[in-house]
Enzyme design. Structure first.
Site, PDB file in Angstrom:
ATOM      1  N   HIS B  30      39.878  31.287  45.599  1.00  0.00           N
ATOM      2  CA  HIS B  30      40.128  32.713  45.727  1.00  0.00           C
ATOM      3  C   HIS B  30      40.744  32.955  47.234  1.00  0.00           C
ATOM      4  O   HIS B  30      41.466  33.798  47.192  1.00  0.00           O
ATOM      5  CB  HIS B  30      38.953  33.752  45.215  1.00  0.00           C
ATOM      6  CG  HIS B  30      37.811  33.529  46.350  1.00  0.00           C
ATOM      7  ND1 HIS B  30      36.804  32.545  46.291  1.00  0.00           N
ATOM      8  CD2 HIS B  30      37.720  34.196  47.477  1.00  0.00           C
ATOM      9  CE1 HIS B  30      35.818  32.684  47.029  1.00  0.00           C
ATOM     10  NE2 HIS B  30      36.327  33.602  47.703  1.00  0.00           N
ATOM     11  N   GLU B  33      44.495  32.108  46.899  1.00  0.00           N
ATOM     12  CA  GLU B  33      45.279  32.936  46.179  1.00  0.00           C
ATOM     13  C   GLU B  33      45.115  34.399  46.189  1.00  0.00           C
ATOM     14  O   GLU B  33      46.093  34.945  45.688  1.00  0.00           O
ATOM     15  CB  GLU B  33      44.723  32.606  44.636  1.00  0.00           C
ATOM     16  CG  GLU B  33      44.963  31.010  44.429  1.00  0.00           C
ATOM     17  CD  GLU B  33      44.040  30.380  43.138  1.00  0.00           C
ATOM     18  OE1 GLU B  33      43.245  31.286  42.762  1.00  0.00           O
ATOM     19  OE2 GLU B  33      44.213  29.377  42.927  1.00  0.00           O
ATOM     20  N   HIS B  34      44.346  34.762  46.824  1.00  0.00           N
ATOM     21  CA  HIS B  34      44.229  36.244  47.086  1.00  0.00           C
ATOM     22  C   HIS B  34      45.173  36.885  47.862  1.00  0.00           C
ATOM     23  O   HIS B  34      46.137  37.760  47.386  1.00  0.00           O
ATOM     24  CB  HIS B  34      42.997  36.643  47.516  1.00  0.00           C
ATOM     25  CG  HIS B  34      42.590  38.158  47.970  1.00  0.00           C
ATOM     26  ND1 HIS B  34      42.610  39.154  46.791  1.00  0.00           N
ATOM     27  CD2 HIS B  34      42.214  38.964  48.878  1.00  0.00           C
ATOM     28  CE1 HIS B  34      42.540  40.335  47.381  1.00  0.00           C
ATOM     29  NE2 HIS B  34      42.047  40.265  48.427  1.00  0.00           N
ATOM     30  N   LEU B  35      45.491  36.414  49.136  1.00  0.00           N
ATOM     31  CA  LEU B  35      46.500  36.991  49.881  1.00  0.00           C
ATOM     32  C   LEU B  35      47.054  35.403  50.477  1.00  0.00           C
ATOM     33  O   LEU B  35      46.455  35.070  51.506  1.00  0.00           O
ATOM     34  CB  LEU B  35      46.131  37.869  50.872  1.00  0.00           C
ATOM     35  CG  LEU B  35      45.726  38.951  50.836  1.00  0.00           C
ATOM     36  CD1 LEU B  35      45.190  39.994  51.932  1.00  0.00           C
ATOM     37  CD2 LEU B  35      46.718  40.056  49.832  1.00  0.00           C
TER      38      LEU B  35
END
Lengths: 131, 179
Positions: B30, B33-35
């Site tokens: 994560h 992939e989050h920012l």
């Protein structure tokens, strides 16, 4: 302490509890405001409200005391989605703090929660404190 | 990926409070992939970690045996960011507990810096209360037992009188019927 002061103190604490529990503005929490309709309370918020009232007033509130779900789910008291005469009598006995006149006009089960007002909450607390 | 947002409990006092840590690592999906190119722990997962810390503490109050669910965050604030290499330390304190639910206050810090704070309500559904919840449990007992062991609840867990929590004290884990 006069009863007038006492009622206003109760309202102020109930108002604070509802502001914290429901994230509404203080001026929205008027005595006539309904918890679900006007203030957007969901059933899960009642747990939060119960905890806050217990803390604010130093009282103990048992399950179903504020909102008698057990009556509304009992087939002895509910017929075709509406509370029957025996159920209304039971509700009045369990909720002496609430004005059930509007609910009596259309006692569909889902209407009870919708019609509970801030004033009903204040009456409930007053009833508990007097007990 | 498993839904584990705590790595280990460092303190667990039944019915009272618990402290758990979450180590943020660049290897977690994560964070990629989050920012993109700006790896931080998503706030939603920080909130989940807070809920897991408080939720297991509440679940113990009901002997880890029933359907206890996150009902609501009455309040949640997160200040700043959790980056790879940070260790978030969550501390949950039971505020109120009744037969139908409990509330906890959870605070998170990173190296002593206040990071997150929340007030969380958990609802307990009596197994016999309704047709929908009768006999149901939130977790398969074997999975829950495994989770509690992995995060060290029985390594550090004590009661308020100082006696150790033992797995054997929770008969639910030894029942054969599994939903």
């Amino acid at each position: 302490m006069s009863s007038v002061t006492s009622k206003s103190e109760i309202f102020a604490k109930v108002q604070e509890a509802l502001v914290d529990a429901l994230g509404v503005d203080e001026d929205e929490v008027t005595p006539q405001a309904t918890l679900q309709g006007d203030l957007g309370a969901e059933s899960i918020d009642f747990l939060d409200i119960v905890f806050r009232l217990e803390k604010a007033f130093g009282i103990k509130i048992e399950r179903g005391e504020l909102f008698p779900e057990d009556i509304l789910t009992n087939t002895e008291y509910v017929e075709a989605g509406k509370v029957n005469a025996a159920g209304m009598a039971k509700l009045k006995e369990r909720m002496p703090f609430a004005d059930l006149s509007r609910f009596a006009a259309d006692p569909s089960v889902q209407n009870l929660g919708k019609q509970l007002t801030v004033q009903d909450m204040c009456n409930f607390v007053e009833h508990k404190l007097a007990a | 990926m498993r839904w584990f947002w705590l790595d280990r409990f460092t303190e667990f006092v039944a019915g009272s409070h618990a402290t758990a840590v979450k180590c943020v690592s660049l290897s977690e999906d994560h964070l990629q992939e989050h920012l993109p190119d700006y790896p931080i722990m998503p706030n939603s997962l920080v909130a989940e970690g807070m809920a897991q810390c408080g939720g297991l503490l509440v679940s113990e109050i009901y002997k880890f045996s029933e359907l206890v669910v996150l009902a609501k965050f009455a309040r949640c604030t997160i200040e700043g960011e959790a980056r790879p290499g940070d260790v978030i330390r969550y501390k949950a304190v039971v505020d109120q507990a009744k037969d139908f639910g409990a509330s906890v206050q959870v605070k998170g810090d990173i190296d002593g810096r206040p990071f997150s704070e929340g007030e969380i309500f958990f609802a307990r559904f009596d197994p016999d209360s309704t047709e929908n919840t009768r006999g149901r449990v939130l977790f398969n007992p074997d999975d829950l037992r495994s989770w509690l062991r992995v995060v060290g609840v029985f390594d550090v867990g004590v009661r308020t009188d100082g006696t150790r929590l033992r797995l054997e004290d929770y008969p639910h884990f030894f029942q054969t019927s599994v939903v």
